[in-house]
Motif scaffolding. Structure first.
Motif, mmCIF file in Angstrom:
data_model
loop_
_atom_site.group_PDB
_atom_site.id
_atom_site.type_symbol
_atom_site.label_atom_id
_atom_site.label_comp_id
_atom_site.label_asym_id
_atom_site.label_seq_id
_atom_site.Cartn_x
_atom_site.Cartn_y
_atom_site.Cartn_z
ATOM 1 N N HIS A 131 35.259 -14.657 81.526
ATOM 2 C CA HIS A 131 34.092 -15.477 81.206
ATOM 3 C C HIS A 131 33.764 -15.287 79.737
ATOM 4 C CE1 HIS A 131 30.457 -17.778 82.078
ATOM 5 N NE2 HIS A 131 29.835 -16.959 81.243
ATOM 6 N N LYS A 132 33.411 -16.377 79.078
ATOM 7 C CA LYS A 132 33.114 -16.321 77.648
ATOM 8 C C LYS A 132 31.635 -16.007 77.414
ATOM 9 C CE LYS A 132 34.936 -19.389 74.921
ATOM 10 N NZ LYS A 132 35.186 -20.690 74.214
ATOM 11 N N PHE A 133 31.387 -14.938 76.652
ATOM 12 C CA PHE A 133 30.031 -14.581 76.255
ATOM 13 C C PHE A 133 29.854 -14.919 74.780
ATOM 14 C CE2 PHE A 133 30.782 -11.960 79.956
ATOM 15 C CZ PHE A 133 29.579 -12.050 80.644
ATOM 16 N N GLU A 134 28.732 -15.548 74.451
ATOM 17 C CA GLU A 134 28.480 -15.973 73.082
ATOM 18 C C GLU A 134 27.064 -15.618 72.653
ATOM 19 O OE1 GLU A 134 31.197 -19.896 72.490
ATOM 20 O OE2 GLU A 134 29.474 -20.144 73.840
ATOM 21 N N TYR A 143 29.111 -14.366 67.590
ATOM 22 C CA TYR A 143 29.888 -13.570 68.554
ATOM 23 C C TYR A 143 30.395 -14.460 69.683
ATOM 24 C CZ TYR A 143 30.796 -10.420 72.473
ATOM 25 O OH TYR A 143 31.363 -9.782 73.542
ATOM 26 N N SER A 144 31.672 -14.323 70.003
ATOM 27 C CA SER A 144 32.272 -15.055 71.112
ATOM 28 C C SER A 144 33.442 -14.241 71.643
ATOM 29 C CB SER A 144 32.754 -16.434 70.664
ATOM 30 O OG SER A 144 33.366 -17.124 71.737
ATOM 31 N N GLN A 266 22.844 -18.450 89.286
ATOM 32 C CA GLN A 266 23.949 -17.501 89.151
ATOM 33 C C GLN A 266 24.204 -17.245 87.663
ATOM 34 O OE1 GLN A 266 26.749 -19.780 91.339
ATOM 35 N NE2 GLN A 266 26.085 -19.020 93.326
ATOM 36 N N VAL A 267 23.615 -16.148 87.179
ATOM 37 C CA VAL A 267 23.647 -15.827 85.760
ATOM 38 C C VAL A 267 24.337 -14.493 85.539
ATOM 39 C CG1 VAL A 267 22.230 -15.313 83.724
ATOM 40 C CG2 VAL A 267 21.556 -17.155 85.284
ATOM 41 N N LEU A 268 25.149 -14.443 84.480
ATOM 42 C CA LEU A 268 25.784 -13.200 84.059
ATOM 43 C C LEU A 268 25.037 -12.637 82.863
ATOM 44 C CD1 LEU A 268 29.509 -14.381 84.189
ATOM 45 C CD2 LEU A 268 28.422 -12.801 85.782
ATOM 46 N N LYS A 269 24.969 -11.311 82.794
ATOM 47 C CA LYS A 269 24.293 -10.653 81.681
ATOM 48 C C LYS A 269 25.256 -9.690 80.991
ATOM 49 C CE LYS A 269 19.573 -10.899 83.550
ATOM 50 N NZ LYS A 269 19.016 -11.739 82.478
ATOM 51 N N ASP A 270 25.182 -9.665 79.663
ATOM 52 C CA ASP A 270 25.976 -8.734 78.876
ATOM 53 C C ASP A 270 25.220 -8.435 77.587
ATOM 54 O OD1 ASP A 270 28.179 -7.101 78.468
ATOM 55 O OD2 ASP A 270 29.295 -8.630 77.380
ATOM 56 N N ASP A 271 25.697 -7.450 76.822
ATOM 57 C CA ASP A 271 25.070 -7.086 75.558
ATOM 58 C C ASP A 271 25.902 -7.592 74.390
ATOM 59 O OD1 ASP A 271 23.008 -5.621 76.824
ATOM 60 O OD2 ASP A 271 24.333 -3.884 77.031
ATOM 61 N N CYS A 272 25.227 -8.153 73.404
ATOM 62 C CA CYS A 272 25.920 -8.581 72.199
ATOM 63 C C CYS A 272 26.241 -7.343 71.355
ATOM 64 C CB CYS A 272 25.050 -9.551 71.395
ATOM 65 S SG CYS A 272 25.765 -10.007 69.792
ATOM 66 N N PRO A 273 27.511 -7.103 71.005
ATOM 67 C CA PRO A 273 27.868 -5.919 70.228
ATOM 68 C C PRO A 273 27.383 -5.980 68.781
ATOM 69 C CG PRO A 273 29.778 -7.342 70.498
ATOM 70 C CD PRO A 273 28.682 -7.923 71.333
ATOM 71 N N LYS A 274 26.983 -7.167 68.319
ATOM 72 C CA LYS A 274 26.536 -7.313 66.932
ATOM 73 C C LYS A 274 25.050 -7.009 66.765
ATOM 74 C CE LYS A 274 30.013 -10.442 65.073
ATOM 75 N NZ LYS A 274 30.234 -11.656 64.233
ATOM 76 N N CYS A 275 24.232 -7.586 67.652
ATOM 77 C CA CYS A 275 22.782 -7.407 67.500
ATOM 78 C C CYS A 275 22.152 -6.609 68.629
ATOM 79 C CB CYS A 275 22.091 -8.763 67.382
ATOM 80 S SG CYS A 275 22.152 -9.764 68.903
ATOM 81 N N GLY A 276 22.915 -6.370 69.710
ATOM 82 C CA GLY A 276 22.402 -5.588 70.826
ATOM 83 C C GLY A 276 21.546 -6.372 71.797
ATOM 84 N N SER A 281 24.270 -15.926 80.569
ATOM 85 C CA SER A 281 25.228 -17.032 80.600
ATOM 86 C C SER A 281 25.438 -17.484 82.034
ATOM 87 C CB SER A 281 26.560 -16.585 79.985
ATOM 88 O OG SER A 281 27.509 -17.627 80.027
ATOM 89 N N ARG A 282 25.350 -18.794 82.266
ATOM 90 C CA ARG A 282 25.601 -19.333 83.601
ATOM 91 C C ARG A 282 27.046 -19.073 83.988
ATOM 92 N NH1 ARG A 282 21.925 -23.135 85.489
ATOM 93 N NH2 ARG A 282 23.123 -22.971 87.427
ATOM 94 N N ILE A 283 27.261 -18.620 85.198
ATOM 95 C CA ILE A 283 28.568 -18.110 85.601
ATOM 96 C C ILE A 283 29.650 -19.183 85.613
ATOM 97 C CG2 ILE A 283 28.191 -18.393 88.088
ATOM 98 C CD1 ILE A 283 29.596 -15.622 88.360
#
Length: 305
Positions: A131-134, A143-144, A266-276, A281-283
């Motif tokens: 899954h693409k996180f941006e 970030y992508s 249905q949402v995915l959660k992650d941390d941005c490595p640049k800004c935290g 993101s919708r799954i």
């Protein structure tokens, strides 16, 4: 099963008996046999299940994956059937040690549990689901990144804080007592059993060529505490009763239903490595994978053999 079969004005609920339950530690995918899932990790956090409710899952077999392969992703009923099929076959529900139906599972917990089953089925990452996180925090270099989805990324149930005051631990539901309207009523989170019964009722209404009250259909899942009590007759009784409600009560329940629908995305959660910052993101927002890919390995032909 939850209480209150058919609600009536000013009905007083009988509280559920409280029991102390030692919740099991969450199991890891590479262990054999049934895996106990503590209710606290579910999107619902277990708040709406009866005391003594326990959930165990197992990996899907080849026979079950063959059945899953027949899913028609363009048919919402087919998707619904296959998700329920996996739960029916791969979950074990007990309440106070007694076997219960998979239909006791809350609708908002369904996808998380299916995803946990998927992880058990492919414990070594054989079915990589990307899954693409941006994040647009860096305008020049946003970030992508594509990452493998894990159940820990699935978001919890984000219920509006304003309604927390109405939650009843005894009922495992929401209890509204209004002196202003001179009425009391309960609101439940729908189980899979409730949703399946409603689907059957709607199909019967359509076959009979009758008109469906869409406004009532939107709210009725939240009026049913015991899915096994719902049938065409009780549906009609509730529908007729709803026509006598004060407009404030109807508005409250409608807004409650809207809040649930919005919260169970249905949402995915992650941390941005640049800004935290947290990334939501919708799954199924991008085309990285589809529902069918959950139990069908999405690798190329050469990778499969």
């Amino acid at each position: 099963m939850q209480e209150i079969e058919i609600q009536s004005e000013n009905s007083v609920p009988s509280p559920k008996s409280k029991k102390t339950i030692t919740k099991p530690e969450i199991s890891t995918p590479n262990q054999l046999g049934l895996k106990n899932i503590p209710l606290s990790v579910l999107p619902s956090e277990g708040k709406y299940y009866l005391p003594g409710f326990e959930l165990s899952i197992r990996s899907a077999t080849v026979a079950e994956i063959r059945h899953w392969s027949t899913i028609d992703e363009n048919d919402l009923l087919s998707v619904d059937d296959q998700l329920n099929y996996i739960l029916e076959r791969c979950t074990t529900i007990t309440i106070d040690g007694q076997l219960a139906s998979w239909k006791e599972i809350l609708e908002i917990d369904r996808f998380y549990i299916v995803f946990r089953i998927q992880e058990l089925t492919f414990p070594n990452g054989e079915n990589y689901i990307p899954h693409k996180f941006e994040c647009a925090c860096d305008v020049e270099s946003p970030y992508s990144e594509k990452k493998p989805i894990s159940s820990s990324m699935l978001s919890s149930f984000d219920f509006p804080e304003e309604l927390a005051a109405f939650y009843s631990e005894d009922l495992r539901a929401y209890r509204v007592e209004s002196e202003k309207l001179n009425t009391n009523f309960n609101l439940f989170l729908p189980t899979l059993g409730t949703m399946q019964k409603l689907r059957e009722i709607v199909l019967d209404i359509n076959r009979a060529g009758k008109k469906i009250d869409k406004a009532f259909l939107k709210i009725v899942p939240y009026l049913v505490g015991d899915w096994d009590s719902l049938n065409s007759q009780t549906f009609s009784v509730l529908n007729e009763e709803s026509l006598t409600w004060h407009i404030n009560k109807f508005t409250f329940i409608t807004k409650f239903a809207d809040a649930i629908q919005k919260s169970k995305r249905q949402v995915l959660k992650d941390d941005c490595p640049k800004c935290g910052a947290k990334i939501d993101s919708r799954i199924f927002l991008d085309s990285s994978f589809t529902v069918k890919d959950l139990f069908l390995i999405s690798a190329g032909f050469s990778e499969l053999v």
